[in-house]
Design a protein around this motif. Sequence first.
Motif, short mmCIF file in Angstrom:
data_model
loop_
_atom_site.label_atom_id
_atom_site.label_comp_id
_atom_site.label_asym_id
_atom_site.label_seq_id
_atom_site.Cartn_x
_atom_site.Cartn_y
_atom_site.Cartn_z
N ASP A 267 -43.52 12.04 -16.46
CA ASP A 267 -44.67 12.05 -17.37
C ASP A 267 -44.29 12.83 -18.63
N LEU A 268 -44.26 12.14 -19.76
CA LEU A 268 -43.86 12.76 -21.03
C LEU A 268 -45.03 13.32 -21.82
N HIS A 269 -46.23 13.30 -21.27
CA HIS A 269 -47.37 13.89 -21.99
C HIS A 269 -47.11 15.38 -22.23
N ALA A 270 -47.49 15.85 -23.42
CA ALA A 270 -47.20 17.24 -23.80
C ALA A 270 -47.83 18.23 -22.85
N ASN A 271 -49.04 17.94 -22.36
CA ASN A 271 -49.72 18.88 -21.47
C ASN A 271 -49.06 18.95 -20.10
N GLU A 272 -48.21 17.98 -19.77
CA GLU A 272 -47.46 18.02 -18.52
C GLU A 272 -46.14 18.78 -18.69
N LEU A 273 -45.62 18.80 -19.90
CA LEU A 273 -44.32 19.44 -20.15
C LEU A 273 -44.44 20.88 -20.61
N LEU A 274 -45.53 21.19 -21.30
CA LEU A 274 -45.69 22.50 -21.91
C LEU A 274 -46.97 23.17 -21.41
N TYR A 288 -39.50 17.83 -28.43
CA TYR A 288 -39.40 18.35 -27.06
C TYR A 288 -39.53 17.21 -26.05
N GLN A 289 -40.48 16.28 -26.29
CA GLN A 289 -40.67 15.15 -25.38
C GLN A 289 -39.41 14.27 -25.33
N LEU A 290 -38.80 14.03 -26.49
CA LEU A 290 -37.59 13.21 -26.53
C LEU A 290 -36.42 13.93 -25.87
N ASP A 291 -36.40 15.25 -25.97
CA ASP A 291 -35.34 16.01 -25.32
C ASP A 291 -35.42 15.86 -23.79
N VAL A 292 -36.65 15.88 -23.27
CA VAL A 292 -36.84 15.65 -21.82
C VAL A 292 -36.42 14.24 -21.45
N HIS A 312 -45.63 7.55 -21.29
CA HIS A 312 -45.73 8.10 -22.65
C HIS A 312 -47.12 7.95 -23.23
N GLY A 313 -48.00 7.22 -22.54
CA GLY A 313 -49.36 7.06 -23.04
C GLY A 313 -49.43 5.99 -24.11
N LYS A 314 -50.64 5.55 -24.34
CA LYS A 314 -50.85 4.50 -25.34
C LYS A 314 -51.00 5.13 -26.71
N GLY A 315 -52.04 5.96 -26.86
CA GLY A 315 -52.24 6.73 -28.09
C GLY A 315 -51.98 5.93 -29.34
N GLU A 316 -51.26 6.54 -30.30
CA GLU A 316 -50.92 5.85 -31.54
C GLU A 316 -49.56 5.17 -31.43
N GLY A 317 -48.92 5.31 -30.28
CA GLY A 317 -47.66 4.62 -30.06
C GLY A 317 -46.44 5.31 -30.64
N VAL A 318 -46.58 6.53 -31.18
CA VAL A 318 -45.45 7.22 -31.81
C VAL A 318 -44.38 7.54 -30.78
#
Length: 354
Positions: A267-274, A288-292, A312-318
């Motif tokens: 799970d690359l969501h920020a709240n899961e990593l940080l 940070y997400q790309l580093d993981v 990575h989630g749908k979000g804005e797709g970034v």
Amino acid sequence: MKIGDKVRFLSEVGGGVVAGFQGKNIVLVEDEDGFQIPTSITDVVVIDNDDYNIKHDVQNVSTVKDEDEDYDPADRPVTFTAQPEERKGGDALSVYLGFVPVDIKEITNTKFEVYLINDSNYYIDFTYLTVEGTSWNLRSKGTVEPNTKLFIEEFGREVLNELERVAVQFVAYKKDKGFLLKPAVDAQLRIDTVKFYKLHTFQENDFFEQSALIYTLIENDKPVRPLVVDAKKLKMEMARKASDDNKPRAVVQNARKKSKDEPVVVDLHANELLDTTAGMSAADILNYQLDVFRKTMDSYMGKHGVKIVFIHGKGEGVLRHAVIHELNYRYKNCSYQDASFQEYGYGATQVTIK
């Protein structure tokens, strides 16, 4: 000299009984008619009989007084200070920052008071600071006695922007006795100033009779996690980890795999990593997400057939576009596709290691 002593005036005939004191230098002498006469303490002398009507040489009397220095112990200043009482469990350090509205009924207009709360058996020497750009400014410093709170300042809404980021640094110690050494504390907080406009922000608490907003600096010897993340330190930590052995479980801490045939899920969501993203820019978080992502891919390279699902989630797709870009240019030998919608919903990519 004390209340009830019989005294005689030095500069004139007469005297009376000490009825009280006004400050340190004025004594109230009550005469036979019941009148209290304010008199300098240096202009009276204690006597043993009722003969007030003998006038003495003021110079000779004062000279004898200076030589003998025979003062009544009651006239001497109090120099003894009682040690604060300690409480059971108070040797674990707990310190808080409290914001209290002066008039909570007028929450949109009221001023606020700031207190440092020392809920421990230690003395606290502290500094209270705010930041402007990269420069820190000292707002207050002092000492908080054990198991007490200390008023620091009062402020209005016009300075709220100055308090968006504050720091409290302190050391703890005990006086006149041995104690366990406590590490110095540097607690940096990001204050949500919007909360000062909301009544429900201020809650009942153990330290004030009125509702307050309480921030924990340290509790039971455990400092709170910093609310401000240093991006430079974060990048240094990432670089340090990159030099470690590329063991899948050591590198990919949040990867999970239920069985041999099921894919690894990251799970690359920020709240899961940080623990927090406060103080980080969007670019810092994305890096940070790309580093993981890269560490996960590198750790499984060569293990043909392994499937990895990146959420990575749908979000804005970034983040998704960044992941696809990495797969197209850095990991060309691996194939990828959208992951199962039924299992992961929209916003997940499955990669197969070749």
